[in-house]
Scaffold this active site. Structure first.
Site, PDB file in Angstrom:
ATOM      1  CB  SER A  11     113.813   4.427  11.354  1.00 44.36           C
ATOM      2  OG  SER A  11     112.432   4.442  11.664  1.00 44.36           O
ATOM      3  CD1 TRP A  12     109.855   9.975  14.907  1.00 39.74           C
ATOM      4  CD2 TRP A  12     111.181  10.752  13.295  1.00 39.74           C
ATOM      5  NE1 TRP A  12     109.523  11.295  14.682  1.00 39.74           N
ATOM      6  CE2 TRP A  12     110.332  11.789  13.692  1.00 39.74           C
ATOM      7  CE3 TRP A  12     112.114  10.990  12.285  1.00 39.74           C
ATOM      8  CZ2 TRP A  12     110.389  13.067  13.145  1.00 39.74           C
ATOM      9  CZ3 TRP A  12     112.166  12.277  11.726  1.00 39.74           C
ATOM     10  CH2 TRP A  12     111.310  13.288  12.150  1.00 39.74           C
ATOM     11  CG  HIS A  32     116.073  -1.900  23.987  1.00 35.34           C
ATOM     12  ND1 HIS A  32     115.688  -1.274  22.816  1.00 35.34           N
ATOM     13  CD2 HIS A  32     115.813  -3.223  23.809  1.00 35.34           C
ATOM     14  CE1 HIS A  32     115.210  -2.192  21.979  1.00 35.34           C
ATOM     15  NE2 HIS A  32     115.283  -3.376  22.547  1.00 35.34           N
ATOM     16  N   GLY A 140     104.457  15.837  12.132  1.00 35.79           N
ATOM     17  CA  GLY A 140     104.511  16.419  10.795  1.00 35.79           C
ATOM     18  C   GLY A 140     105.047  15.441   9.772  1.00 35.79           C
ATOM     19  CE  LYS A 195     101.366   9.959  11.035  1.00 34.41           C
ATOM     20  NZ  LYS A 195     102.456   9.034  10.659  1.00 34.41           N
ATOM     21  CB  VAL A 283     106.083  -0.663  16.323  1.00 35.13           C
ATOM     22  CG1 VAL A 283     104.667  -0.291  16.764  1.00 35.13           C
ATOM     23  CG2 VAL A 283     106.783  -1.448  17.430  1.00 35.13           C
TER      24      VAL A 283
END
Length: 335
Positions: A11-12, A32, A140, A195, A283
Site C-alpha cells: 500500500s505505501w 515480486h 511522518g 510509534k 505485515v
C-alpha cells in the site's frame, strides 16, 4: 529527466509511486509478483492493498527488478522489514553493474528482529557505499489510503546528505503532498518504528472500550518513551517532536487506517495475536518492533512501562486488564 524506481508494491510503496507519477516524473514500481505488476499496468489498480484507489495511468509496474532499477536516478525501497536484506542483496547486484551511483531511500518503519538494527543500517551492510550517493528515509503522518486519495499530507525526509533529501523532496512535492527535510536520519527512522508500538496500545484501549482521555494519555506518555529510547540510541530529541515523531504517532495511534491500531483494537476485543495477524493479511510492523525495543531496553536498563506492558500482552499472553491496572497504579511521580 529524473527517473525513479520504487521497490515494493504494497500500500505505501504504491501510494508513493502513484504520487510521483502524478508529478509527471517517470516512475516504475517493482513487485515480486508478476500478476500484481500486470494488474497495475492493465487495470491501474492494486486491489489487495488499496481496494478503493484508481492509480495514475503513467505509473508503470514490473516484476523484474533490473527493469525498474537499471536507468533510475532514485531508488526508493518500500518493503517490509523482514524483506529488506533480501531485496537489498538483489539490488546490490544490480547497482554494482552501473557506472553511476543512485540516490537511495527507504520508507519502511521497523527495526530488525534480533539485531535491533534500523533499516538504513541493514541497507548499508548489504549495499556498498560506492553504489549510492546518499541515503534517506521518508517518515511522518502519511497513511497510504489518504495519500492516494490526495488528502493533504506532510512528511519528513531524513538524511545526513542534504542533496539526497532534496532530490527526493523534489520528485514527491505537489499541492497535496508536502515533504520537509531534516538531518537526523537515525531519529527519523526510530520515530517511524517506535510509534507503531504505541499505536498497538492505543488500539487495545479502544478495543477495550476506553475513550479519548485514555488515548491521549497513552500517546503523550508513549512519546516520552519514544524520546527516551531514541536518546539512548543516539537520536536528536527534537526530531520526536516533529513529523517523524509526534506527527506520525498521532495519525498511527488514532486512525483506523493504521494496521497497528487495528491490530491492537482486535486484541482489545479479545482476539489472540495469531488470528489478528492472519486476518490482517499484511505485515504489522509494531509487533516485531515491540520485541526489539523491549530487548534493547532490558539490556540498557531503560524504563519503558507502556512498551513493556504491550510486550507482555503480545508475547507473554498477559491479561490486558491486569496490565492496565498495573500501569495506572504505579508509584506516583512528577511528569
Amino acid at each position: 529527466m529524473t527517473k525513479v524506481a520504487v521497490l515494493g508494491a504494497g500500500s505505501w510503496g504504491t501510494a508513493l509511486a502513484n504520487n510521483i507519477a502524478a508529478n509527471n516524473v517517470e516512475v516504475t514500481i517493482w513487485s515480486h509478483r508478476a500478476e500484481q505488476a500486470a494488474e497495475i499496468n492493465q487495470k491501474h489498480t492494486n486491489a489487495h492493498y488499496l481496494p478503493k484507489a484508481k492509480l495514475h495511468e503513467a505509473l508503470k509496474a514490473t516484476a523484474d527488478m533490473a527493469t525498474a532499477v537499471n536507468d533510475a536516478d532514485i531508488v526508493l525501497m518500500v518493503v517490509p522489514t523482514k524483506a529488506v536484506r533480501q531485496v537489498a542483496q538483489e539490488l546490490a547486484r544490480l547497482l554494482d553493474q552501473r557506472e553511476t551511483p543512485v540516490v537511495l531511500a527507504h520508507a519502511t518503519k521497523g527495526l530488525e528482529s534480533g539485531t535491533h538494527k534500523r533499516i538504513s543500517q541493514m541497507i548499508a551492510e548489504e549495499i556498498p557505499a560506492k553504489d549510492y550517493s546518499g541515503l534517506a528515509v521518508i517518515s511522518g503522518p502519511s497513511h497510504a489510503e489518504d495519500v492516494v486519495a490526495h488528502d493533504l499530507t506532510a512528511v519528513s525526509i531524513g538524511s545526513t546528505d542534504l542533496a539526497a533529501a532534496q532530490a527526493l523532496q523534489k520528485v514527491l512535492a505537489n499541492d497535496h503532498f508536502r515533504p520537509y527535510t531534516n538531518d537526523d536520519l537515525l531519529g527519523s527512522e526510530l520515530g517511524g518504528a517506535l510509534k507503531n508500538i504505541i499505536a498497538i496500545g492505543s488500539g487495545i484501549l479502544v478495543g477495550k472500550g476506553y475513550g479519548v482521555n485514555a488515548q491521549a494519555a497513552l500517546l503523550t506518555r508513549g512519546l516520552v518513551e519514544m524520546r527516551r529510547v531514541g536518546k539512548a540510541m543516539g537520536a536528536q530529541a527534537e526530531t520526536f517532536l516533529g513529523l517523524a515523531g509526534l506527527g506520525d504517532l498521532i495519525v498511527t495511534g488514532m486512525s483506523p487506517n493504521s494496521r497497528n491500531y487495528r491490530a491492537g483494537r482486535s486484541l482489545g476485543q479479545g482476539q489472540d495475536l495469531a488470528s489478528v495477524q492472519a486476518d490482517m493479511g499484511m505485515v504489522i510492523e509494531g509487533v516485531n518492533t515491540t520485541q526489539a525495543v523491549y530487548d534493547f531496553a532490558q539490556k540498557e536498563g531503560l524504563a519503558i512501562p507502556l512498551t513493556t506492558a504491550i510486550y507482555q500482552v503480545l508475547y507473554q499472553g498477559a491479561n490486558i486488564d491486569s496490565e492496565i491496572e498495573t500501569l495506572m497504579t504505579r508509584p506516583l511521580k512528577n511528569e
